[in-house]
Scaffold this motif. Structure first.
Motif, PDB file in Angstrom:
ATOM      1  N   VAL A 219       0.731  -1.084   0.048  1.00 41.14           N
ATOM      2  CA  VAL A 219      -0.136  -0.255   0.003  1.00 41.14           C
ATOM      3  C   VAL A 219       1.034   1.267   0.094  1.00 41.14           C
ATOM      4  O   VAL A 219       2.049   1.284   1.026  1.00 41.14           O
ATOM      5  CB  VAL A 219      -0.895   0.183   1.188  1.00 41.14           C
ATOM      6  N   HIS A 220       0.768   1.634  -0.507  1.00 38.00           N
ATOM      7  CA  HIS A 220       1.380   3.779  -0.986  1.00 38.00           C
ATOM      8  C   HIS A 220       1.048   4.269  -0.316  1.00 38.00           C
ATOM      9  O   HIS A 220      -0.134   4.675  -0.772  1.00 38.00           O
ATOM     10  CB  HIS A 220       1.959   3.417  -2.430  1.00 38.00           C
ATOM     11  N   LEU A 221       1.581   5.560   0.420  1.00 36.67           N
ATOM     12  CA  LEU A 221       1.294   6.278   0.603  1.00 36.67           C
ATOM     13  C   LEU A 221       1.730   7.741   0.294  1.00 36.67           C
ATOM     14  O   LEU A 221       3.279   7.801   0.453  1.00 36.67           O
ATOM     15  CB  LEU A 221       1.420   6.665   2.523  1.00 36.67           C
ATOM     16  N   THR A 222       1.130   8.788  -0.519  1.00 34.60           N
ATOM     17  CA  THR A 222       1.951  10.306  -0.570  1.00 34.60           C
ATOM     18  C   THR A 222       1.363  10.574   0.496  1.00 34.60           C
ATOM     19  O   THR A 222       0.815  11.330   1.238  1.00 34.60           O
ATOM     20  CB  THR A 222       1.192  10.411  -2.545  1.00 34.60           C
ATOM     21  N   VAL A 223       3.304  11.367   1.537  1.00 36.63           N
ATOM     22  CA  VAL A 223       3.179  12.227   2.135  1.00 36.63           C
ATOM     23  C   VAL A 223       3.510  13.278   2.184  1.00 36.63           C
ATOM     24  O   VAL A 223       4.994  13.060   1.082  1.00 36.63           O
ATOM     25  CB  VAL A 223       3.055  11.341   3.533  1.00 36.63           C
ATOM     26  N   LYS A 224       3.953  14.503   2.421  1.00 34.89           N
ATOM     27  CA  LYS A 224       4.666  15.683   2.356  1.00 34.89           C
ATOM     28  C   LYS A 224       5.803  14.869   3.526  1.00 34.89           C
ATOM     29  O   LYS A 224       6.191  15.046   4.223  1.00 34.89           O
ATOM     30  CB  LYS A 224       3.912  16.736   3.636  1.00 34.89           C
ATOM     31  N   LEU A 225       6.774  15.766   3.296  1.00 39.11           N
ATOM     32  CA  LEU A 225       8.021  15.562   3.126  1.00 39.11           C
ATOM     33  C   LEU A 225       8.148  15.935   5.055  1.00 39.11           C
ATOM     34  O   LEU A 225       9.059  15.106   5.291  1.00 39.11           O
ATOM     35  CB  LEU A 225       9.504  16.310   2.880  1.00 39.11           C
ATOM     36  N   GLU A 226       7.711  17.561   5.474  1.00 32.65           N
ATOM     37  CA  GLU A 226       7.643  17.743   6.128  1.00 32.65           C
ATOM     38  C   GLU A 226       6.794  16.337   8.313  1.00 32.65           C
ATOM     39  O   GLU A 226       7.272  16.885   8.655  1.00 32.65           O
ATOM     40  CB  GLU A 226       7.632  18.980   6.846  1.00 32.65           C
ATOM     41  N   ASP A 227       5.793  15.586   7.073  1.00 31.67           N
ATOM     42  CA  ASP A 227       5.074  14.731   7.539  1.00 31.67           C
ATOM     43  C   ASP A 227       6.139  13.166   7.964  1.00 31.67           C
ATOM     44  O   ASP A 227       5.880  12.593   8.773  1.00 31.67           O
ATOM     45  CB  ASP A 227       3.633  14.253   7.488  1.00 31.67           C
ATOM     46  N   LEU A 228       7.546  13.254   7.472  1.00 31.05           N
ATOM     47  CA  LEU A 228       8.104  12.143   6.912  1.00 31.05           C
ATOM     48  C   LEU A 228       8.768  11.389   9.057  1.00 31.05           C
ATOM     49  O   LEU A 228       8.895  10.398   8.905  1.00 31.05           O
ATOM     50  CB  LEU A 228       9.515  12.041   6.472  1.00 31.05           C
ATOM     51  N   ASP A 229       9.233  12.438   9.357  1.00 31.81           N
ATOM     52  CA  ASP A 229       9.348  12.387  10.454  1.00 31.81           C
ATOM     53  C   ASP A 229       8.424  12.511  11.923  1.00 31.81           C
ATOM     54  O   ASP A 229       8.964  13.034  13.012  1.00 31.81           O
ATOM     55  CB  ASP A 229      10.830  13.589  11.174  1.00 31.81           C
ATOM     56  N   SER A 230       7.188  12.912  11.720  1.00 32.45           N
ATOM     57  CA  SER A 230       6.434  13.264  12.557  1.00 32.45           C
ATOM     58  C   SER A 230       5.584  12.463  13.398  1.00 32.45           C
ATOM     59  O   SER A 230       4.782  12.587  14.346  1.00 32.45           O
ATOM     60  CB  SER A 230       4.958  13.854  12.128  1.00 32.45           C
ATOM     61  N   ARG A 231       6.160  10.762  12.938  1.00 35.25           N
ATOM     62  CA  ARG A 231       5.434   9.858  13.877  1.00 35.25           C
ATOM     63  C   ARG A 231       4.370   9.815  14.143  1.00 35.25           C
ATOM     64  O   ARG A 231       2.915   8.989  15.347  1.00 35.25           O
ATOM     65  CB  ARG A 231       6.005   9.957  15.138  1.00 35.25           C
ATOM     66  N   ARG A 232       3.422  10.860  13.008  1.00 38.60           N
ATOM     67  CA  ARG A 232       1.689  10.194  12.862  1.00 38.60           C
ATOM     68  C   ARG A 232       1.158   9.604  11.982  1.00 38.60           C
ATOM     69  O   ARG A 232       0.324   9.097  12.569  1.00 38.60           O
ATOM     70  CB  ARG A 232       1.034  11.783  12.726  1.00 38.60           C
ATOM     71  N   TYR A 233       2.265   8.853  10.777  1.00 40.77           N
ATOM     72  CA  TYR A 233       1.254   7.541  10.208  1.00 40.77           C
ATOM     73  C   TYR A 233       1.886   6.756  10.888  1.00 40.77           C
ATOM     74  O   TYR A 233       3.711   6.165  11.251  1.00 40.77           O
ATOM     75  CB  TYR A 233       2.094   7.702   8.923  1.00 40.77           C
ATOM     76  N   GLU A 234       1.367   5.252  10.300  1.00 38.84           N
ATOM     77  CA  GLU A 234       1.227   4.031  10.381  1.00 38.84           C
ATOM     78  C   GLU A 234       0.634   3.148  10.181  1.00 38.84           C
ATOM     79  O   GLU A 234      -0.021   3.210   9.476  1.00 38.84           O
ATOM     80  CB  GLU A 234       1.492   3.487  12.048  1.00 38.84           C
ATOM     81  N   CYS A 235       1.516   2.025   9.326  1.00 39.17           N
ATOM     82  CA  CYS A 235       1.144   1.011   8.261  1.00 39.17           C
ATOM     83  C   CYS A 235       0.759   0.032   9.281  1.00 39.17           C
ATOM     84  O   CYS A 235       0.900  -0.436  10.208  1.00 39.17           O
ATOM     85  CB  CYS A 235       2.038   0.650   7.070  1.00 39.17           C
ATOM     86  N   VAL A 236      -0.703  -0.663   8.983  1.00 44.60           N
ATOM     87  CA  VAL A 236      -1.293  -1.652   9.514  1.00 44.60           C
ATOM     88  C   VAL A 236      -1.781  -3.003   8.963  1.00 44.60           C
ATOM     89  O   VAL A 236      -1.814  -2.692   7.864  1.00 44.60           O
ATOM     90  CB  VAL A 236      -2.388  -1.307  10.729  1.00 44.60           C
ATOM     91  N   VAL A 237      -1.506  -4.076   9.364  1.00 43.76           N
ATOM     92  CA  VAL A 237      -1.628  -4.944   8.889  1.00 43.76           C
ATOM     93  C   VAL A 237      -2.235  -6.148   9.211  1.00 43.76           C
ATOM     94  O   VAL A 237      -1.554  -6.043  11.114  1.00 43.76           O
ATOM     95  CB  VAL A 237      -0.241  -6.269   8.035  1.00 43.76           C
ATOM     96  N   GLN A 238      -3.000  -7.001   8.928  1.00 49.30           N
ATOM     97  CA  GLN A 238      -4.565  -7.825   9.937  1.00 49.30           C
ATOM     98  C   GLN A 238      -4.569  -8.797   9.179  1.00 49.30           C
ATOM     99  O   GLN A 238      -5.114  -8.889   8.164  1.00 49.30           O
ATOM    100  CB  GLN A 238      -6.035  -6.573  10.037  1.00 49.30           C
ATOM    101  N   LEU A 239      -4.597  -9.816   9.767  1.00 47.08           N
ATOM    102  CA  LEU A 239      -4.372 -11.575   9.474  1.00 47.08           C
ATOM    103  C   LEU A 239      -5.839 -11.487  10.150  1.00 47.08           C
ATOM    104  O   LEU A 239      -5.537 -11.467  11.422  1.00 47.08           O
ATOM    105  CB  LEU A 239      -3.577 -11.781   9.742  1.00 47.08           C
ATOM    106  N   PRO A 240      -6.202 -12.596   9.308  1.00 49.80           N
ATOM    107  CA  PRO A 240      -7.634 -13.217   9.812  1.00 49.80           C
ATOM    108  C   PRO A 240      -7.544 -14.404  11.075  1.00 49.80           C
ATOM    109  O   PRO A 240      -6.411 -14.998  10.698  1.00 49.80           O
ATOM    110  CB  PRO A 240      -8.105 -13.979   8.662  1.00 49.80           C
ATOM    111  N   GLY A 241      -7.918 -14.270  11.831  1.00 51.39           N
ATOM    112  CA  GLY A 241      -7.334 -15.298  12.755  1.00 51.39           C
ATOM    113  C   GLY A 241      -6.186 -15.155  13.789  1.00 51.39           C
ATOM    114  O   GLY A 241      -6.112 -15.137  15.009  1.00 51.39           O
ATOM    115  N   VAL A 242      -6.115 -13.504  13.733  1.00 50.50           N
ATOM    116  CA  VAL A 242      -4.328 -13.338  14.715  1.00 50.50           C
ATOM    117  C   VAL A 242      -5.215 -11.910  14.935  1.00 50.50           C
ATOM    118  O   VAL A 242      -5.606 -11.063  14.421  1.00 50.50           O
ATOM    119  CB  VAL A 242      -3.678 -12.831  13.754  1.00 50.50           C
TER     120      VAL A 242
END
Length: 344
Positions: free
Chosen positions: A260-283
């Motif tokens: 999954v690709h996210l276009t994010v502003k340069l100043e937000d790269l180090d903001s710690r506001r974004y996170e990638c989430v992966v959800q697996l069935p049964g987990v």
């Protein structure tokens, strides 16, 4: 279909089987013939059960082979399947020549494909079947199950549509396979592959970026089953804008990958506001990887990753035949595959 499968009492085999590990199951076969591609098989087939490869043949090895140990049959059985695939190979190569003639083409790279199979919902009991043909990555012919006819989205395929529509025996044979035989074999294969299909393999997650101005890719790989949710969150809320979802693709070991690709502003790269989430069935636990700068390790309950300067070492097993994108595609008397229409 001969061999061990035919010697089993199907009604007994399926009694009290627990298919609750997925709602909808599928059995699909892909045939691809190509021309004009040096050092590449001119004909390839693959069978997939719930997205898991189970059979394979190509014109180089000239042998139908099982892709899972539990699909192994007697040598006689696979000899029979090989002979059928060899005949189908000849037919598909001829179809490319016919299509080229109708389209006034000479030379170049071309492909002719068939995708067919069935689906079964183990909760509702609903079934569906499909049989599609494509040429050079575009739809060519599609079987309309409800109206018992073929649909030709391109004018050049109308000749074949007319011929096949008037061979009612062929259409009834195809429909009978897709709505009955295919479903029967799908259920049998689910029993044989139950241990493999019920397993859970946790993903490895990495964040990748080619340059500070390019999108950030969250790449999850090595997971099973196929159904997985991969998405971006900002301040705990799922992000929908500036997000591009990739397709779930197979790995050679039977697991899957997704990006999954996210276009994010340069100043937000180090903001710690974004996170990638992966959800697996049964987990129950989510796999969370936080977006940070290039010099810090990502945090999360899943495998950690780094944003790196170039996408390196990520091997994508894409459904492509030497650069030709696979266009969006058991039994007769002796086998688990539907017979191909040879008169084109």
């Amino acid at each position: 279909m001969e061999g061990t499968y035919m010697n089993m009492n199907v009604s007994v085999l399926l009694v009290n089987q627990d298919f609750c590990y997925a709602a909808t199951h599928s059995l699909k076969y892909f045939y691809t013939a190509t021309s004009g591609i040096p050092h590449f098989p001119e004909f390839v087939t693959e069978g997939l059960l719930d997205g898991l490869p189970i059979t394979y043949y190509d014109s180089n090895i000239r042998r139908e082979t099982p892709r899972q140990d539990w699909m192994a049959e007697t040598e006689k059985y696979w000899d029979e399947q090989t002979q059928i695939s060899i005949k189908t190979e000849k037919s598909f190569k001829g179809n490319i020549a016919v299509a080229q003639q109708r389209l006034n083409q000479s030379g170049g790279v071309h492909s002719f494909q068939r995708m067919y199979g069935c689906e079964w919902n183990d909760v509702t009991g609903a079934t569906d079947g499909f049989n599609q043909y494509g040429y050079d990555g575009e739809d060519w012919l599609t079987l309309d199950l409800k109206n018992r006819r073929y649909i030709a989205p391109v004018e050049k395929a109308a000749i074949t549509k007319y011929k096949w529509d008037h061979q009612k025996g062929l259409i009834e044979r195809d429909i009978n396979y897709l709505t009955q035989d295919c479903i029967d074999w799908l259920k049998i294969y689910l029993v044989f592959g139950e241990k493999t299909l019920k397993r859970t393999v946790l993903p490895s997650v990495s964040l990748l970026q080619k340059s500070p101005s390019s999108p950030v890719t969250c790449h999850a790989t090595g997971f099973y089953p196929r159904s997985v949710m991969v998405f971006w969150r900002r301040d705990g809320e799922q992000v929908y804008e500036d997000v591009e979802h990739g397709e779930v693709l197979p790995n050679e070991d039977g697991t899957f990958q997704n990006s999954v690709h996210l276009t994010v502003k340069l100043e937000d790269l180090d903001s710690r506001r974004y996170e990638c989430v992966v959800q697996l069935p049964g987990v129950q636990e989510d796999f969370v990887t936080r977006l940070e700068n290039t010099n810090q390790a990502a945090e999360g309950s899943g495998s950690s990753g780094l944003i790196i300067g170039a996408v390196v070492g990520v091997l994508l097993l894409v459904a492509i035949v030497c650069g030709v994108v696979i266009w969006k595609k058991k039994k007769d008397a002796k086998k688990g595959f539907a017979p191909a229409n040879s008169e084109y």
